[in-house]
Scaffold this active site. Sequence first.
Site, PDB file in Angstrom:
ATOM      1  N   SER A 124       0.822  -1.197   0.000  1.00  0.00           N
ATOM      2  CA  SER A 124       0.000   0.000   0.000  1.00  0.00           C
ATOM      3  C   SER A 124       0.864   1.257   0.000  1.00  0.00           C
ATOM      4  CB  SER A 124      -0.894   0.008   1.244  1.00  0.00           C
ATOM      5  OG  SER A 124      -1.583   1.236   1.378  1.00  0.00           O
ATOM      6  N   TYR A 151      -3.876   4.881  -4.135  1.00  0.00           N
ATOM      7  CA  TYR A 151      -5.193   5.492  -4.164  1.00  0.00           C
ATOM      8  C   TYR A 151      -5.136   6.696  -5.110  1.00  0.00           C
ATOM      9  CZ  TYR A 151      -6.339   2.724  -0.028  1.00  0.00           C
ATOM     10  OH  TYR A 151      -6.577   1.690   0.830  1.00  0.00           O
ATOM     11  N   THR A 160      -6.509   1.426  -6.318  1.00  0.00           N
ATOM     12  CA  THR A 160      -7.680   1.202  -5.477  1.00  0.00           C
ATOM     13  C   THR A 160      -8.514   2.469  -5.476  1.00  0.00           C
ATOM     14  OG1 THR A 160      -6.413  -0.304  -4.066  1.00  0.00           O
ATOM     15  CG2 THR A 160      -8.486   0.530  -3.184  1.00  0.00           C
ATOM     16  N   LYS A 201      -8.481  -2.425  -8.532  1.00  0.00           N
ATOM     17  CA  LYS A 201      -9.044  -3.139  -7.386  1.00  0.00           C
ATOM     18  C   LYS A 201     -10.335  -2.472  -6.942  1.00  0.00           C
ATOM     19  CE  LYS A 201      -7.559  -4.829  -2.816  1.00  0.00           C
ATOM     20  NZ  LYS A 201      -8.555  -4.172  -1.943  1.00  0.00           N
ATOM     21  N   HIS A 220     -13.369  -3.900  -0.621  1.00  0.00           N
ATOM     22  CA  HIS A 220     -12.476  -3.328   0.395  1.00  0.00           C
ATOM     23  C   HIS A 220     -12.655  -4.028   1.744  1.00  0.00           C
ATOM     24  CE1 HIS A 220      -9.687   0.198   0.429  1.00  0.00           C
ATOM     25  NE2 HIS A 220      -9.655  -0.141   1.697  1.00  0.00           N
TER      26      HIS A 220
END
Length: 402
Positions: free
Chosen positions: A115, A137, A163, A266, A290
């Site tokens: 991440s 993100y 994501t 995702k 999620h």
Amino acid sequence: MKIANPWKQNPWFESVAVAQQRARKRLPAPVYGALIAGSERGWTIADNQAAFAELGLAPHVAGHQAQRSLGTAVLGHDVSLPVLISPTGVQAVHPEGEVAVARAAAARGTIMGLSNFASRSVEDVVATGATTFFQMYWTGDRDVMVQRMERAHRAGAKGLIATLDWSFSMGRDWGSPEIPEKVDLATMVRFAPKVAVKPRWLYEFAKSGALPDLTAPNLAPPDGGAAPTFFGAYYEWMTTPPPSWEDVAWMRDQWHQLTGSPFVLKGVCRVDDAKRAVDAGVAGLSVSNHGGNNLDGTPATIRCLPAIAEAVGSQVDVLLDGGVRRGSDVVKALALGAKAVMIGRAYLWGLAANGQAGVENVLDVLRGGIDSAVLGLGLSDVRELRPEHVLVPEGFTRALGT
């Protein structure tokens, strides 16, 4: 003089459920609460797991295969089992955090998802030798996002995971766990009563000589400035306008121009979104909600998987993320069209229970369960799994967006 660990116990566990039990015993309540949290009333997080129990398997009584292959190829990489590490944010459950998880992924021959809210840098994680996919993100402006992609590429990331599904409802029926913005002396004093009752967790950090790190080093500015805290990163996300499908295509194009390696989207739950993702040029997509931390009321991902796999599975690699706790869950997902699954909470519990070895233990537990199910089904290879190997009750699937 070496100090013996007074809380040493048999480190091996036989199931992900036992790993969770040990994580709960070891972790301070706010830390454990952050791992199990789901949005609003928690319907989606519960359905992610419960849906797997509704599916059955159709075993053979004889004709089993003595040799079985559990490896597959996914997103251009060979993996030893169809279980990938899903990217999760700040992993303060263990002093080594994402580095320990990456070492476990490398040791067990699978892909590490990192991440951009991680507590360890992409450089440190790639240095473990793990095949690393960097996750982002949609936060910050386009120049900032390109800088972060360039950094991940320079570090050696082999793919990018975008994501975009994070709506993150704060309204939890059981209350949200208290997480400090940073760990300093004042924070230590305030949390001391909750930490003091978990001496094994405190002992591990004391041995490492470091406090839990709640910053996001992968979001540090390129000029050498300080990395933001988790809540600073969260604020950046909240103040960034949400992306359009044109933005998704732009992000994919930027990454592809840098490296040509896979771009994965995702958070897909709908067939129409899956088709638009293919149009945007993704190499793979993850059927994900999620982990129940997004929009509560979203069906379990395993319910959404068959329709999406049927629609786009011949064009891109379809993954599944959500509720996987057993090797038989993995087998069910593969039979219904997934190329592989991604796990999140399962490996975090292993990490909390026993560091790198605990993550390896979780992967070994899943491998054993996959092998047992493939054996019982009379197959010799996970790539032979088909829908007919699973008993799907009437009304089980959800074909959203058709």
